[in-house]
Design an enzyme around this catalytic site. Structure first.
Site, short mmCIF file in Angstrom:
data_model
loop_
_atom_site.label_atom_id
_atom_site.label_comp_id
_atom_site.label_asym_id
_atom_site.label_seq_id
_atom_site.Cartn_x
_atom_site.Cartn_y
_atom_site.Cartn_z
N GLU A 255 9.03 -4.22 10.60
CA GLU A 255 9.47 -2.93 10.07
C GLU A 255 10.00 -2.04 11.19
OE1 GLU A 255 6.81 -1.02 7.32
OE2 GLU A 255 8.05 0.78 7.23
N ASP B 232 0.84 -1.21 0.00
CA ASP B 232 0.00 0.00 0.00
C ASP B 232 0.87 1.26 0.00
OD1 ASP B 232 0.88 -0.08 2.61
OD2 ASP B 232 -1.09 0.11 3.53
N SER B 233 2.21 1.08 0.02
CA SER B 233 3.13 2.20 -0.23
C SER B 233 2.86 2.78 -1.61
CB SER B 233 4.59 1.73 -0.12
OG SER B 233 4.79 0.53 -0.85
N ASP C 276 -1.37 -6.15 -0.50
CA ASP C 276 -1.46 -5.46 0.79
C ASP C 276 -2.90 -4.96 1.00
OD1 ASP C 276 -0.14 -4.70 3.06
OD2 ASP C 276 1.00 -3.07 2.12
N LYS D 170 -1.50 -9.30 2.86
CA LYS D 170 -0.78 -8.83 4.05
C LYS D 170 -1.66 -7.82 4.77
CE LYS D 170 2.81 -5.74 3.93
NZ LYS D 170 2.29 -4.66 4.82
N GLU E 38 -1.65 -5.21 8.54
CA GLU E 38 -0.82 -4.65 9.61
C GLU E 38 -1.46 -4.85 10.98
OE1 GLU E 38 0.07 -0.53 8.82
OE2 GLU E 38 0.90 -0.98 6.83
O1 KIV Z 1 3.45 -1.14 1.63
C1 KIV Z 1 4.62 -1.53 1.69
O2 KIV Z 1 5.44 -1.26 0.80
C2 KIV Z 1 5.02 -2.32 2.84
C3 KIV Z 1 6.48 -2.60 2.99
C4 KIV Z 1 7.12 -1.43 3.62
C5 KIV Z 1 6.72 -3.83 3.75
O3 KIV Z 1 4.21 -2.67 3.63
#
Ligand code: KIV
Length: 286
Positions: free
Chosen positions: A185, A47-48, A86, A116, A118
C-alpha cells in the site's frame, strides 16, 4: 452462479502466467454478491469497514466480533471468489496464541479462506505461527493504516533507499514466514515492481503502481460512497453516494407532496369485503 472457486493455487498460477489478479473489498451480502458476479478473483473483508461502513475516524476501532459479523455476510454472497478476512488492530499483535485463535475464528466461524494482517519483519513470527496452524496468511506492508499514528499520517512508504531496503526485506521475511500473498500500500511504483519481481508470491497493489501482480481498491472509494477523503490512487467508477442522495431527496419530496405511494404501490380490497367490514364497524350508517 457458474464458475470455479478461486484457490490460492489458482492465484499463484495467475502470477506465473502474468495475469493480473483483481481484488476488491466488500463488507456485506449485496456487495459481495455483486463482486462475485463481476468475477473478481478475491474479496477482502477489510478493516476499512471501520471507516467506510461504521463511520469511525480510523481502522483501529473495529473489533473481532464486528469483523466476523461482516465476514459471515460476505461469505453468504460468494460462490467463487477467494475470501480474505482482515485481522483487526490488537487481535494479533499482543500474543501469538491469541493471534492463532483469532485467525482460526475467521476460518471456522466466518468461512474465510485466509486472513490478512499488517506489518513486516515484526509480525513474521506470528505469520509463521498462524501458517503452521494451517491457516493461509496475506501480508500487508508499505502504508499500514493500523499504524497511521506511528507513521505520522497517510504517507507513501519506501521513498528513500534505506526505507526501500527495509520494505524489501520485510517482504522477503513475510514470504519466508509462509505468507501466501502480499498487499503493498502506497509504495513507489519502481519499488513495488522490484519487490514483485523478487517474490514468488503475488503482490497486490493499492497505490503501488501497475506492475504489481494484482490490484485492490476499497469498494466505497471506487463507487463514490465515501466522501470524507479520496486518496490519489483511487479511480472512481461510479458516484453511488450522489445517486443515493438524489434518490433519498426525491423520496422525501414525493412523500411531502403525497406523490408517493401511487396506485401501483397500493393494495386494494374487494368492494364486497369492504362493505361487509363497514356494516360491521359502522352499522348505523348503512
Ligand atoms: O482494510 C482494507 O480495506 C485494506 C485494503 C486497503 C488493502 O487493508
Amino acid at each position: 452462479m457458474a464458475g470455479k472457486k478461486v484457490s490460492i493455487i489458482s492465484l499463484h498460477e495467475k502470477k506465473q502466467r502474468s495475469q493480473p489478479i483483481c481484488m476488491i473489498t466488500a463488507y456485506d451480502y449485496p456487495s459481495a454478491l455483486a463482486a462475485d458476479r463481476a468475477g473478481v478473483d478475491t474479496i477482502l473483508v477489510g478493516d476499512s469497514l471501520a471507516m467506510v461502513v461504521l463511520g469511525h475516524e480510523s481502522t483501529v476501532q473495529v473489533t473481532m466480533d464486528e469483523m466476523l459479523h461482516h465476514c459471515r455476510a460476505v461469505r453468504r454472497g460468494v460462490q467463487n471468489a477467494y475470501l480474505i478476512g482482515d485481522m483487526p488492530f490488537m487481535s494479533y499483535q499482543a500474543e501469538r496464541g491469541e493471534a492463532i485463535r483469532n485467525a482460526g475464528r475467521f476460518i471456522k466461524e466466518a468461512g474465510m479462506d485466509a486472513v490478512k494482517l499488517e506489518g513486516g519483519r515484526e509480525v513474521a513470527g506470528t505469520v509463521r505461527a498462524i501458517n503452521d496452524a494451517g491457516i493461509s496468511v496475506v501480508g500487508h506492508i508499505g502504508f499500514t493504516p493500523q499504524s497511521v499514528a506511528k507513521l505520522g499520517g497517510n504517507r507513501v512508504q519506501g521513498k528513500t533507499a534505506a526505507a526501500a531496503r527495509r520494505l524489501y526485506e520485510d517482504a522477503q521475511s513475510l514470504q519466508e514466514a509462509g505468507a501466501v500473498m502480499l498487499v503493498l500500500e502506497m509504495v513507489p511504483d519502481r519499488l513495488a515492481e522490484y519487490i514483485t519481481c523478487h517474490l514468488s508470491i503475488p503482490t497486490i497493489g493499492i497505490g503501488a503502481g501497475p506492475a504489481c501482480d494484482g490490484q485492490v481498491l476499497v469498494l466505497h472509494d471506487m463507487l463514490g460512497l465515501f466522501d470524507r477523503f479520496t486518496p490519489r490512487f483511487v479511480k472512481k467508477y461510479a458516484d453511488l453516494g450522489g445517486e443515493m442522495q438524489r434518490a433519498l431527496s426525491a423520496y422525501r419530496e414525493d412523500v411531502a407532496e403525497r406523490r408517493f405511494p401511487a396506485a401501483e404501490h397500493t393494495f386494494s380490497m374487494e368492494d364486497a369485503a369492504w362493505e361487509e367490514w363497514m356494516r360491521e364497524m359502522e352499522p348505523d350508517k348503512g
